[in-house]
Design a protein around this motif. Structure first.
Motif, mmCIF file in Angstrom:
data_model
loop_
_atom_site.group_PDB
_atom_site.id
_atom_site.type_symbol
_atom_site.label_atom_id
_atom_site.label_comp_id
_atom_site.label_asym_id
_atom_site.label_seq_id
_atom_site.Cartn_x
_atom_site.Cartn_y
_atom_site.Cartn_z
ATOM 1 N N SER A 158 0.878 -1.165 0.000
ATOM 2 C CA SER A 158 0.000 0.000 0.000
ATOM 3 C C SER A 158 0.914 1.213 0.000
ATOM 4 O O SER A 158 1.786 1.332 0.863
ATOM 5 C CB SER A 158 -0.880 -0.037 1.257
ATOM 6 N N SER A 188 -6.431 4.133 -5.623
ATOM 7 C CA SER A 188 -7.618 4.245 -4.783
ATOM 8 C C SER A 188 -7.817 5.705 -4.371
ATOM 9 O O SER A 188 -6.931 6.311 -3.773
ATOM 10 C CB SER A 188 -7.452 3.364 -3.540
ATOM 11 N N VAL A 189 -8.985 6.240 -4.722
ATOM 12 C CA VAL A 189 -9.338 7.606 -4.347
ATOM 13 C C VAL A 189 -10.514 7.518 -3.379
ATOM 14 O O VAL A 189 -11.619 7.143 -3.767
ATOM 15 C CB VAL A 189 -9.713 8.442 -5.593
ATOM 16 N N ASP A 190 -10.240 7.834 -2.117
ATOM 17 C CA ASP A 190 -11.303 7.796 -1.114
ATOM 18 C C ASP A 190 -11.873 9.202 -0.926
ATOM 19 O O ASP A 190 -12.010 9.939 -1.880
ATOM 20 C CB ASP A 190 -10.772 7.201 0.193
ATOM 21 N N GLY A 191 -12.146 9.559 0.302
ATOM 22 C CA GLY A 191 -12.760 10.846 0.598
ATOM 23 C C GLY A 191 -11.829 12.023 0.382
ATOM 24 O O GLY A 191 -10.643 11.882 0.085
ATOM 25 N N SER A 224 -8.196 12.352 2.249
ATOM 26 C CA SER A 224 -7.384 11.138 2.154
ATOM 27 C C SER A 224 -6.313 11.332 1.093
ATOM 28 O O SER A 224 -6.376 12.248 0.278
ATOM 29 C CB SER A 224 -8.255 9.925 1.810
#
Length: 148
Positions: A75, A122-125, A128
């Motif tokens: 990650s 990965s695109v979160d909020g 982030s």
């Protein structure tokens, strides 16, 4: 004092070169590019499939099947300017084997070759970091070098 160490300071590096020999000397001769912004690597090492036979009479028999050298699913904070991440993305578009080097904080090293099976981002909020979660499928035995 115990023999355990923390993971803080562990690094992962990649090389497009192939070792002349599948041993510590062969891998050490390669030039590696460190992959930056890694948050975690995941489990590293081989496991065997389990083969079972259950006779009508007697206990279940269990045997080792084929070996799976494992996979890493690091990650990392996506960074277009990081040379190691750029090489990792290049590897994800190829079917070639790449050499990898993991260095633990105590100086122990793990070498192996693998293929990169994608580089999903990965695109979160809104609060982030954009992350990447590549998968490196390990195709060779992990060569372990003890800490100095």
């Amino acid at each position: 004092m115990t023999g355990s160490i923390t993971a803080a300071g562990t690094s992962l590096s990649i090389s497009a070169g192939a070792p002349a020999t599948e041993d510590a000397a062969g891998y050490a001769a390669l030039t590696y590019t460190e992959i930056g912004q890694i948050e975690k690597l995941g489990a590293l090492g081989a496991s065997y499939s389990k083969i079972e036979f259950k006779p009508l009479k007697g206990p279940t028999q269990k045997h080792k099947g084929g070996i799976d050298y494992g996979s890493l699913q690091p990650s990392l904070a996506h960074d277009d300017s990081d040379a190691g991440q750029t090489l990792l993305r290049t590897a994800s578009d190829s079917n070639n084997l790449y050499a990898f080097k993991v260095v633990y904080p105590d100086g122990a090293i793990r070498y192996f070759r693998g293929r990169v099976f994608g580089y999903p981002e990965s695109v979160d909020g809104s609060e982030s970091i954009i992350m990447a979660n590549p998968t490196v499928e390990i195709d060779t035995k992990v060569v372990k070098v003890a800490a100095p």
